[in-house]
Structure formats: C-alpha cells, structure tokens
Design an enzyme around this catalytic site. Structure first.
Site, short mmCIF file in Angstrom:
data_model
loop_
_atom_site.label_atom_id
_atom_site.label_comp_id
_atom_site.label_asym_id
_atom_site.label_seq_id
_atom_site.Cartn_x
_atom_site.Cartn_y
_atom_site.Cartn_z
NE ARG A 261 -6.17 -4.96 26.78
CZ ARG A 261 -6.08 -3.77 26.22
NH1 ARG A 261 -5.38 -3.62 25.10
NH2 ARG A 261 -6.69 -2.73 26.74
NE ARG A 276 1.57 -7.26 20.70
CZ ARG A 276 0.64 -6.44 20.18
NH1 ARG A 276 -0.63 -6.61 20.47
NH2 ARG A 276 0.99 -5.47 19.36
CD GLU A 348 -2.45 1.65 21.04
OE1 GLU A 348 -2.36 0.92 20.03
OE2 GLU A 348 -3.39 1.60 21.84
CB SER A 351 -6.19 3.93 22.46
OG SER A 351 -6.94 3.89 21.28
NE ARG A 394 2.15 -1.25 24.77
CZ ARG A 394 1.43 -1.46 23.68
NH1 ARG A 394 0.97 -0.43 22.97
NH2 ARG A 394 1.16 -2.69 23.29
#
Length: 429
Positions: A261, A276, A348, A351, A394
RNA sequence: GGAGAGGUGGCCGAGUGGCCGAAGGCAGCGGUUUGCUAAACCGCCGUAGGGACAAAAUCUCUACCGAGGGUUCAAAUCCCUCCCUCUCCGCCA
C-alpha cells in the site's frame, strides 16, 4: 456498482441513503447521462435495424439479378450515420460508467449511521486486559531490544514504512502465518490459495480499488500491473466473469500474501513500528454466497477471524463501522480491534465485510440455483465477503506488547509453540 | 526474446462474405414408450441491453463466434493491432 435500471429508477432514494458517502458523486449529471445513454441506444438500434433490412434487400436484388447500385449507395450513407451515432453512444456510455463506477455501495439497514470512526458501535469485547507493574513498552522497543526487529536497516535497504524481522521475530511471523492458515483450512473449511501478487486493471476494477483509488496502489512502470493491496483482490477475482453452480456455494478461500500500500495521505500517522507499512503480511478470508445467506456468512466469517485472537489469548473487541467510516465497496463491516498496552487502546487487526452484489456486479460473478438449464433457474449475482484472518504483522505487535515480561523477554502463546520448535519465550540472544 | 499453431454456445466441434445466433454430437431439462433401469424416439435448451404491456407471461429489436479497430451495402468468415493458450528453440529461478 449498481444495476443501471435500478439506479435510474431509484436515484433519489439511493442518494439519500448514501448521504455523506456519496458527497462527491455528480448526481445531477448522472440523471442526464443515464437518459442520454438510453436515447442514443435507441437511436443506434433503430438505424442498425434499417441497415440490416437494407442489406437483406441488396442480397435479394442480386440473387434476382436486378440492379442494386442505388440501394447500396443508400446503405452506404446510412452506414456513415450509424458510425456517428455509435460514436456518440460510446461517449455517453463512457461518461456514465465513469460516474457509476465511483458510486460507493449502499449501507445495509443494520449499519449504524454516523460520520466518522467516533460513531462506530462496539458490539462485544473478549479477553482480559493485562496489567503491568511498570509501564508497558511499545513493540518497537521490545523488538529492537530483543534483536528481532531492525527498522534502521529496513530504512537503508528500502525506506520509511518498511520492516526487517530477524531470528525469532522472523520465525514468529512465519509461525503466525502457518497457524492462521492451518486453523482456517482445517477448522473453518477454507481452501488455501497461492495467488498472483500482481494483478491487471480489470481485477482491480472488479473489487472496487479502481478507478477511484489508484493513488493508493503501487503500479509497475512498464506494464499495466498493480501490486495487490490485499489478497481480497486476487481471491475475489478468481471467479470473475464466471457463473457458479448454486449448490457449490458458499465457496470459501484463504490465502497468505504480502500486501502493498502506498499509504498516501497518512503522513505522520503511526510512523514508528509495524502498524502501518508499505508491505505487510496478511492471511485473508474470502467467501462467495447466495444473497439470502450472506449476512449469516458475515457473522460466521467474523467469528473465524475472532477464533485466531482467542486462540492467541489476545484481548479484543468487535466494532460495527458506521456509515461514514465504511470502505467504498462494503455494505456492512465489522472491525476486530486488538488491545495494545503501550497505546492503551484497541487497534484494528481485521476488517470483515459483506459487499453484497457490489463487487459481483462489477466483476460479473454469478450463480445459477440448483441443477439444470430450466427456465426458472435464472442466474443472479453472488454476494462476496472478505475479512482479514488476520493481519500478521499487527498480530505480532499485539503478542510482543501483551506478552512482554519485566525482564524484556516475550512469552509465546501456547498454540504457537509447536510452530516455534517448542520455544516458550523469546529472549535476547 | 525467436519460429509456428490456435482461441466458436456448459463441453466437444463444423463453418473462408449474405439464407449463420451459428450444423452435428455430448451433457442438461420436459415428454412418449417401459414392470423398473437402460435404450430408442420427440421437443426444449446462451448472455446482455433496449422497446411494447399497469405488471407477469409474452412479443419484438439490437449486440455478442478472445478484445479493439478497419474494409464492405453486408463480416464468425477478409485486413490491422492487442490479449490469451499450446508446440519448438533460446534464456532463466
């Protein structure tokens, strides 16, 4: 994407329900564009009909050995008009799909209404938040202290927002991947897939990353390929332009892949650590179902992701995203948020979304109920779902932080120990 | 990278300019026959977008033979570009 007819006939209700989600959609143009497409379609079809009739007439005349020059000349003129009309129609269609491909999905009726993350609704909590005698350290301190994370060298060889894991850290990452895949394939009934990490433009359009979010993606320079931002893309596109037989549904797939990303626009957020990154590992769950069972499947899939957190004994909560915080393609989303002691908050880690027919319509994924080619066995779009099961990096963060010990070591959750060669604790080497 | 072959309906497979949305076969569905199964026979059997109808049924039009352009009154069929598959050669983990 929407069914054009439904869109044309329900423009105002759809616009109302979308509310803030559809702020940047040129609704007034849309009405006009849709009308234009329809009239131009009629125009072209009528001209073509004339041409077809005329051509048959030419054929008849020539068979009868009668002169056809005049008819042919007339048809030639008609052909030029058709070319013009087709050009107009093509422009109208492009203008219309340009707009419709950028309209987000309609939220399900059960989705809480709200404008941003602060209005998400907590659904449930699991586990006990650990207490520490001294302030818990952030994972980057723990990892660098143990010599298993190396952000300096990651920056040297690639840049900011990359990571290097070594030794027990690298092995823990791999252990998590294997544990997640094993659980989903043997306990939850998913079929394991190793997909391409680069995909073409139609695939990205099918799942909704394109055309609106191209700036979030890494794109190859000389080929029109994109690095996948999630395995959702190749897994969902596995069945693009296919009609599945209804009795094979639901189809459940899982894959471990790196994800890439750009993180454009996230400057200053989570700049340290593994939270991130431009590249991270994720185990993904994807499911194709019939429309009547997709919400049942969403609960189930979310539960499958939760099982991983429970097995790892990590405290978490489930949050229903509100209308303003949901992703572009989703009709309903649950986020799983894991407790991070150093931040004293839930973050988070997964999802899970039901896209209903939104992606299926873009990607042409249908099913035909029951067997046979009977007339009542009409085909219809499937519903697609996906969820992280889980974001691996994560998860590693959560383990380091929740299982950190006063001496700087980290205990390994018992389900992972077989994957770590029996190791019970990561200590400084 | 070089040389060649090919992409047609769920599958196989015919089709080199009009009568082709496409023969034939298989599979599927309905039926006849049959004690049951099988066989045989008959019929049906693609998708999408428009229009007519209040709507469904239905009727009708248009498009689709890998994708996009071109030639022609007319293209599955001729020409160009691209994509994909296969075979051989080269290179390569």
């Amino acid at each position: 994407m929407y069914d054009l007819k439904a869109l044309r006939e329900n423009l105002d209700p759809i616009r109302t329900v979308l509310g803030r989600r559809g702020n940047d959609v040129p609704w007034d143009d849309l009405r006009k564009l849709s009308e234009e497409r329809r009239t131009h379609t009629m125009q072209v079809e009528q001209l073509r009909q004339e041409l077809n009739k005329g051509s048959e007439e030419v054929a008849r005349l020539r068979r009868a050995k009668e002169p056809a020059d005049e008819a042919m000349a007339a048809m030639k003129r008609l052909g030029d008009r058709i070319k013009d009309a087709e050009g107009t129609l093509r422009n109208a269609e492009e203008a219309l799909s340009d707009v419709t491909l950028r309209i987000p999905n309609l939220p399900h009726a059960s989705v809480p209404v709200g404008s941003d993350a602060s209005e998400n609704v907590e659904v449930r909590r699991w586990g006990t938040i650990p207490s520490f005698s001294t302030p818990p350290k952030p994972h980057w301190d723990i990892g660098e202290g143990l010599g298993i994370l190396d952000f300096d060298r990651a920056a040297k060889i690639a840049g900011a927002r990359f990571s290097v894991m070594t030794g027990a850290g690298a092995r823990l990452e791999r252990a998590l991947i294997n544990f997640m895949l094993d659980t989903h394939t043997t306990q939850h009934g998913y079929r394991e897939v190793v997909p391409p990490l680069m995909v073409n433009r139609p695939s990205m359009t099918g799942t909704g990353q394109l055309p609106k979010f191209e700036e979030d993606l890494f794109r190859l320079k000389d080929e029109d390929y994109f690095l996948i931002p999630t395995a959702e893309v190749p897994l969902t596109n596995l069945h693009r332009e296919e009609t599945l037989s209804g009795d094979r549904l639901p189809l459940r797939y899982t894959a471990y892949t790196p994800c890439f990303r750009r993180e454009a626009g996230s400057y200053g957020k989570d700049t340290r650590g593994l939270i991130r990154l431009h590249q991270f590992n994720k185990v993904e769950l994807v499911s194709f179902t019939t429309p009547d069972r997709s919400y049942e499947e969403l609960e189930r899939l979310t539960g499958h992701a939760e099982m991983i957190l429970q097995s790892l004994e990590l405290p978490y909560r489930v949050v229903a995203l509100c209308t303003g915080d949901m992703g572009f393609s989703s009709a309903k989303t649950y986020d799983l948020e894991v407790w991070l002691p150093s931040q004293q908050q839930y973050r988070e880690i997964s999802s899970c979304s039901n896209f209903e027919a939104f992606q299926a319509r873009r990607a042409g994924i249908k099913y035909r109920s029951s067997s046979g080619g009977k007339k009542d066995a009409k085909s219809d779009f499937v519903h697609t779902l996906n969820g992280s099961g889980l974001a691996v990096g994560r998860t590693l963060v959560a383990i380091l932080e929740n299982f950190q010990q006063p001496d700087g070591s980290v205990e390994i959750p018992s389900v992972l120990r077989p994957y770590m060669g029996g190791l019970e604790r990561i200590e400084k080497e």
